[in-house]
Write a protein that holds these residues in place. Structure first.
Motif, short mmCIF file in Angstrom:
data_model
loop_
_atom_site.label_atom_id
_atom_site.label_comp_id
_atom_site.label_asym_id
_atom_site.label_seq_id
_atom_site.Cartn_x
_atom_site.Cartn_y
_atom_site.Cartn_z
N LEU A 187 -16.61 17.32 -5.79
CA LEU A 187 -16.40 16.14 -5.14
C LEU A 187 -15.74 15.11 -6.07
O LEU A 187 -14.94 14.19 -5.39
CB LEU A 187 -17.76 15.41 -4.60
N VAL A 188 -16.00 15.31 -7.36
CA VAL A 188 -15.36 14.21 -8.10
C VAL A 188 -13.82 14.49 -8.42
O VAL A 188 -13.06 13.65 -8.31
CB VAL A 188 -16.00 14.32 -9.67
N LYS A 189 -13.39 15.66 -8.49
CA LYS A 189 -11.94 15.86 -9.01
C LYS A 189 -11.20 16.30 -7.43
O LYS A 189 -9.89 16.20 -7.52
CB LYS A 189 -11.71 17.03 -9.80
N ASP A 190 -12.07 16.54 -6.47
CA ASP A 190 -11.19 17.28 -5.55
C ASP A 190 -11.84 16.93 -3.96
O ASP A 190 -12.29 17.65 -3.35
CB ASP A 190 -10.83 18.85 -5.29
N LEU A 191 -12.07 15.68 -3.82
CA LEU A 191 -12.82 15.34 -2.46
C LEU A 191 -11.95 15.80 -1.53
O LEU A 191 -12.56 16.46 -0.47
CB LEU A 191 -12.95 13.87 -2.47
N ASP A 192 -10.68 15.63 -1.44
CA ASP A 192 -10.04 16.10 -0.06
C ASP A 192 -10.13 17.45 -0.03
O ASP A 192 -9.94 18.12 1.12
CB ASP A 192 -8.40 15.69 -0.45
N GLY A 193 -9.98 18.41 -1.02
CA GLY A 193 -10.15 19.84 -1.11
C GLY A 193 -11.27 20.31 -0.54
O GLY A 193 -11.44 21.14 0.40
N VAL A 194 -12.64 19.37 -0.81
CA VAL A 194 -13.84 19.82 -0.30
C VAL A 194 -14.03 19.75 1.05
O VAL A 194 -14.42 20.31 1.89
CB VAL A 194 -14.98 18.93 -0.91
N THR A 233 -23.69 12.20 -12.79
CA THR A 233 -22.61 13.22 -12.87
C THR A 233 -21.47 13.05 -11.87
O THR A 233 -20.35 13.13 -12.20
CB THR A 233 -23.03 14.45 -13.29
N LEU A 234 -21.61 12.26 -10.64
CA LEU A 234 -20.73 12.08 -9.52
C LEU A 234 -20.20 10.78 -9.87
O LEU A 234 -18.85 10.48 -9.87
CB LEU A 234 -21.48 12.04 -8.38
N GLY A 235 -21.05 9.81 -10.28
CA GLY A 235 -20.31 8.39 -10.54
C GLY A 235 -20.26 7.57 -9.36
O GLY A 235 -20.09 8.08 -8.24
N GLU A 236 -20.06 6.19 -9.48
CA GLU A 236 -19.93 5.16 -8.77
C GLU A 236 -18.52 5.48 -7.76
O GLU A 236 -18.34 5.30 -6.67
CB GLU A 236 -20.07 3.91 -9.12
N LYS A 237 -17.53 5.59 -8.68
CA LYS A 237 -16.14 5.92 -8.02
C LYS A 237 -16.08 6.79 -6.97
O LYS A 237 -15.70 6.67 -6.06
CB LYS A 237 -15.35 6.00 -9.00
N THR A 238 -16.91 8.16 -7.12
CA THR A 238 -17.01 9.27 -6.23
C THR A 238 -17.69 8.92 -5.22
O THR A 238 -17.26 9.14 -4.03
CB THR A 238 -17.27 10.48 -6.87
N ILE A 239 -18.60 8.07 -5.20
CA ILE A 239 -19.48 7.77 -3.85
C ILE A 239 -18.87 6.74 -3.12
O ILE A 239 -18.85 6.78 -1.91
CB ILE A 239 -20.91 7.05 -4.24
#
Length: 278
Positions: A187-194, A233-239
């Motif tokens: 989810l961190v590097k490739d949310l669109d891909g997930v 490890t996900l971080g605020e930005k990802t959420i």
């Protein structure tokens, strides 16, 4: 509008939980259908339910999350456990008919050494025994982190279960940010891909709800350790990216972070502040 809530106790009633949700800026909440570590369920007070319905209507609540007991394991290696679990499953579905719109979320189960294929077979069998053609409840399989002998750490396993259930029109999935990341979906590097993978394997139309959690553990760790938003490890930005993603903006979110009410309120305020309402 962002539909966001957290897990709340219904020990003092559903209406009390609804008022508590409003007090922290939430417009949905999650509750356990019964004792999370046992099988006992509290009797439903219809007057309490009517008050909750009015509260939800007045305050534009989204669907509630009715979470099954952790003791329910439809694919246990012990027949008595499977039978007990089926009893809980059927009773929960019956009880949900009395509660305002709620999504029934449950962990698929652990095969306990029987192998994933056998576990999936047993889950499908139990669900086919329990779900009728005219069943009213929306039932959601929760995606898991894949620890131990857990079923549901791979999207393909959720898809296999859905396809095996005869009356699966109201069957969907609830994803969990911590679980997904731990299971190996980046989810961190490739949310669109997930999300493309979710659509390819299960179909985004089956994604009805989302648990928002940061993670204490690393990517693909196959461990289930929730963390407060921004501290993991996900971080605020990802959420924040998750709640704002165009393919996720119409589904309800619930926090399962290690918090008390004040902490949940802070997280809800943070997400609302960063939500792009367009």
């Amino acid at each position: 509008m962002l539909t966001i809530g957290c897990h709340l106790s219904i020990a003092k009633g559903f209406y009390h939980a609804g008022k508590e949700a409003l007090s922290i800026g939430a417009n949905t909440f999650q509750f356990f259908t019964r004792n999370p570590r046992g099988g006992k369920a509290k009797e439903i007070d219809q007057e309490d339910i009517e008050k909750l319905k009015a509260l939800m209507k007045e305050n534009d609540f989204g669907p509630l999350f009715a979470h099954a007991s952790y003791t329910m394991n439809l694919c246990s290696n012990k027949k008595e456990t499977r039978e007990f679990s089926k009893m809980i499953f059927k009773d929960d579905l019956r009880r949900l008919n009395q509660i305002p719109e709620s999504y029934y979320v449950f962990h698929p189960g652990s095969h306990v050494g029987q192998g994933a294929e056998k576990g999936i077979e047993l889950i499908i069998e139990a669900m086919n025994e329990s779900i009728s053609e005219d069943g009213a409840a929306t039932i959601l399989l929760e995606g898991m982190s894949g620890k131990g002998t857990e079923i549901g750490g791979r999207l393909e396993e959720l898809k296999q279960i859905i396809d095996g259930v005869k009356y699966n029109k109201k069957l969907g999935i609830c994803l969990d940010s911590c679980h997904l990341y731990s299971a190996g979906y980046d989810l961190v590097k490739d949310l669109d891909g997930v999300l493309q993978e979710v659509d390819r394997v299960v179909g985004l139309k089956r994604l009805k709800a989302f648990h928002l959690n940061d993670s204490k553990v690393d990517f693909r760790s196959h461990k289930d350790r929730h963390e407060k938003i921004g501290n993991g490890t996900l971080g605020e930005k990802t959420i924040v990216q998750i709640v704002n993603h165009p393919q996720l903006k119409n589904i309800p979110f619930n926090l399962e972070t290690p918090n008390e009410l004040e902490g949940y309120q802070q997280e809800i305020e943070l997400l609302k502040k960063n939500y792009k309402n367009d």
